[in-house]
Design a protein around this motif. Sequence first.
Motif, PDB file in Angstrom:
ATOM      1  N   PRO A 122       0.804  -1.228   0.000  1.00  0.00           N
ATOM      2  CA  PRO A 122       0.000   0.000   0.000  1.00  0.00           C
ATOM      3  C   PRO A 122       0.840   1.283   0.000  1.00  0.00           C
ATOM      4  N   ASP A 123       2.142   1.144   0.260  1.00  0.00           N
ATOM      5  CA  ASP A 123       2.959   2.357   0.406  1.00  0.00           C
ATOM      6  C   ASP A 123       3.937   2.586  -0.740  1.00  0.00           C
ATOM      7  N   ALA A 124       3.897   1.723  -1.749  1.00  0.00           N
ATOM      8  CA  ALA A 124       4.880   1.846  -2.825  1.00  0.00           C
ATOM      9  C   ALA A 124       4.667   3.151  -3.593  1.00  0.00           C
ATOM     10  N   MET A 125       5.764   3.707  -4.080  1.00  0.00           N
ATOM     11  CA  MET A 125       5.674   4.959  -4.833  1.00  0.00           C
ATOM     12  C   MET A 125       6.366   4.792  -6.183  1.00  0.00           C
ATOM     13  N   VAL A 126       5.880   5.573  -7.163  1.00  0.00           N
ATOM     14  CA  VAL A 126       6.441   5.497  -8.507  1.00  0.00           C
ATOM     15  C   VAL A 126       7.637   6.433  -8.617  1.00  0.00           C
ATOM     16  N   PHE A 127       8.766   5.856  -8.971  1.00  0.00           N
ATOM     17  CA  PHE A 127       9.959   6.629  -9.303  1.00  0.00           C
ATOM     18  C   PHE A 127      10.534   6.075 -10.593  1.00  0.00           C
ATOM     19  N   PRO A 128      11.311   6.819 -11.322  1.00  0.00           N
ATOM     20  CA  PRO A 128      11.679   8.218 -11.114  1.00  0.00           C
ATOM     21  C   PRO A 128      10.463   9.140 -11.156  1.00  0.00           C
ATOM     22  N   MET A 129      10.678  10.337 -10.677  1.00  0.00           N
ATOM     23  CA  MET A 129       9.597  11.323 -10.710  1.00  0.00           C
ATOM     24  C   MET A 129      10.170  12.720 -10.901  1.00  0.00           C
ATOM     25  N   VAL A 130       9.487  13.471 -11.754  1.00  0.00           N
ATOM     26  CA  VAL A 130       9.758  14.898 -11.853  1.00  0.00           C
ATOM     27  C   VAL A 130       8.514  15.588 -11.320  1.00  0.00           C
ATOM     28  N   VAL A 131       8.697  16.461 -10.360  1.00  0.00           N
ATOM     29  CA  VAL A 131       7.568  17.155  -9.748  1.00  0.00           C
ATOM     30  C   VAL A 131       6.824  17.951 -10.819  1.00  0.00           C
ATOM     31  N   ALA A 132       5.487  17.908 -10.773  1.00  0.00           N
ATOM     32  CA  ALA A 132       4.688  18.636 -11.768  1.00  0.00           C
ATOM     33  C   ALA A 132       5.106  20.097 -11.788  1.00  0.00           C
ATOM     34  N   GLY A 133       5.379  20.585 -13.001  1.00  0.00           N
ATOM     35  CA  GLY A 133       5.789  21.977 -13.136  1.00  0.00           C
ATOM     36  C   GLY A 133       7.261  22.194 -12.821  1.00  0.00           C
ATOM     37  N   GLY A 134       7.939  21.142 -12.365  1.00  0.00           N
ATOM     38  CA  GLY A 134       9.367  21.263 -12.065  1.00  0.00           C
ATOM     39  C   GLY A 134      10.204  21.031 -13.310  1.00  0.00           C
ATOM     40  N   SER A 135      11.500  21.226 -13.160  1.00  0.00           N
ATOM     41  CA  SER A 135      12.383  21.073 -14.309  1.00  0.00           C
ATOM     42  C   SER A 135      12.776  19.615 -14.483  1.00  0.00           C
ATOM     43  N   ASN A 136      12.902  19.172 -15.734  1.00  0.00           N
ATOM     44  CA  ASN A 136      13.331  17.805 -16.022  1.00  0.00           C
ATOM     45  C   ASN A 136      14.798  17.583 -15.665  1.00  0.00           C
TER      46      ASN A 136
END
Lengths: 168, 583
Positions: free
Chosen positions: B547-561
């Motif tokens: 229940p706690d797994a998270m998707v990575f890699p991640m770029v924050v919305a609106g953040g720089s790639n």
Amino acid sequence: MNHVINVQVENKPGVLARVASMFAGRGFNIHSLAVGPTADPAMSRMTVVVDGPEMEQVIKQLYKLVHTVKVTELTPGQGIEREIMMVRVNAEADKRAEILEAAAIFKAKTVDVGLATLTFELAGDPGALADFLELMRPYGIVDLAKSGRVAISRDIKTNGKKGRLRSA
Amino acid sequence: MSNTMTGAQALIHALESQGVDIVFGVPGGAILPAYDPLLDSPIRHVLARHEQGAGHMASGYAHATGRVGVMVATSGPGATNLITPLQDCYMDSIPVVAITGQVATHSIGNDAFQEAHTWGISMPATKHNYLVTDAADIPEVVNEAFHLASTGRPGPVLIDLPKDVLAATMNWHDPKEIKLPGYRPSVKGHPLQVKAAIDMILESEQPVLYTGGGVIRAGGAAELRAFAELADLPVVTTLMARGAMPDSHPLCLGMSGMHGSYTATTAIQRSDLLVTIGARFDDRVTGEVKSFAPDAKIIHVDVDPAEIGKVRKADVPIVGDAKAILGQLIEVMEKKLGGKRSPERTDWHEQIAEWQRDYPLKFDQDPEGPIQQQYVISELHRLTGGDAIVVAGVGQHQMWASQFWGFERPNTWINSGGLGTMGYAVPAAVGAKAGKPDEVVFAIDGDGCFQMTMQELITASVEGIPAKIAVMNNGSLGMVKQWQKLFYHERFSATDLTNHTPDYVKLAEAMGCVGIRAERPADVVPALEKALAINDKPVVVDFVCDPDAMVFPMVVAGGSNDDVIMSMTDLPDPAGPQPEDVI
């Protein structure tokens, strides 16, 4: 900044709704819009005055509508633009003469005379209409009806050389 | 045979003439006349349990087959329930035609029973739409609708048919030639622009082929691969382009963007030239636009001129069909190279290989811990040899499916990209399986998504469409929860679903499917093997996941790639982007 865009569309039911809906959905700002028939009964012309910095997306999104046939932006000086308005102003007896004098200078037509108002019709260049309105404002504008802008491109024909007008 | 028929008969005849073999729909009052001649037609009707399901089925069918999908609904609520699938197809350029009933013409505008202003409501959700007021127009309207749906930039078209028009008598005639003076989509690209593109590619040192769903829609996967090999270009396949280039190919970098691989995202970021084909610089790909691929020149190939320059200015714009233009690019490149190899970009390839070594997509499956969704996806890929059509909903499971499924051919990845429609997977899988009965169709769905449209499994079992569904049951709206964890100080508002209610196995059985449950990592392979062995019924596998797994890699919305977050350990500081800054 205002841009004048002529849109030639197929004369189909709902075509105005399609254009208006696209403008609303894309966040484009319509300053004025006038629709009417063209010489070809299968086509209508819309003259849209659009407020915005740059028209590339506006024009491309207009072209995306299936019923849009041709879109042209009239750059300043390239088109002839006209509006018509009717304006009712307060005109007490002591002000009447000077109001009528101003109207005469603008070639505004007096279309209605009341006990305390005068109503003028003025058609022409949008700038002239705005000037006349400013002139009338101090007297008190009681009512105003203004059309959308219509525009047509100038028929500049060059004689092989750029910029040279063909002799008449 | 007399040519006299009803509007409804003309409609069915027109659909048959278009080669329609299957339609997905739900009948009702206003569309009733059209359902009568359907009984005598070879066209198969699949009775969905909800019109939204019918719409996504048509979409899944179109995705899988490349043909136009057809959805049918009645007036009012039937039509409004189609709006989500229509908008979904509009965003992802999926060719579908919707047929809706309407109240009789004399009742329109009178707030009649089951009346809705379908033409107006559907206008911004369709490429084009029609309200037919004369039965004699039906042959032309249907012909035009299929033409518009399937040509240029494909998309949804709706035909609204009042009941009296369907009931009226008309004389059938073959449709007249299509006359649309304002609709002339380009196919071939301008030769001078193609030449300019090739010159730019030959000069570039760090080019990337940035491909989108347009390549798949155009059927240009073979040309894409040939061109990438010829010009020696690394290829990024965005979410909608997964499968356009084989993931096993050394030049394929996979998905870029918000949850893309570090390599794909960073290769674009560092490139000096983006050869963009059938992609639209979506915000999930670009992140913050002004810091996106800052040193790259842009070649932009798109069939829709409005996409060019919409987000990023193109240095070489080319309007036309992706397949045709890839063909032109190959031709001009071959001529330029004259049998020689394209310039070697050893440093660039080495740099990319280094990123791939240093920042691979990875996950850890603790044999004693909770099931990781990536593990399920990887094992399913291994067991099928990757030979399946994968359908996803929207959320974490969708991102993991895109990341961990090795796609080898086009039209095997079906998901809701642009609109992000939760609940897409079950009905889309049913539609895909109906269109491709000989392929294994496996939906990888989230428990939140599944609960939105699961009743279409009744359609699947009753109609004999044995699609398979993996429910990634993490007991929550996982992606939303991930954002709450990252940006809302772990205040988990309204994201808990619980993983025990409903009982997905019993639910599956109640809907006429086989239900299987996997609760531990050791259960995963046996559960998948069992699911794959069943071919006469739809199967639901309930994977009780972390229940706690998270998707990575991640770029924050609106953040720089430039700022790719690889794990929880390199999260941005709390003073970073605030919730109100992100969408």
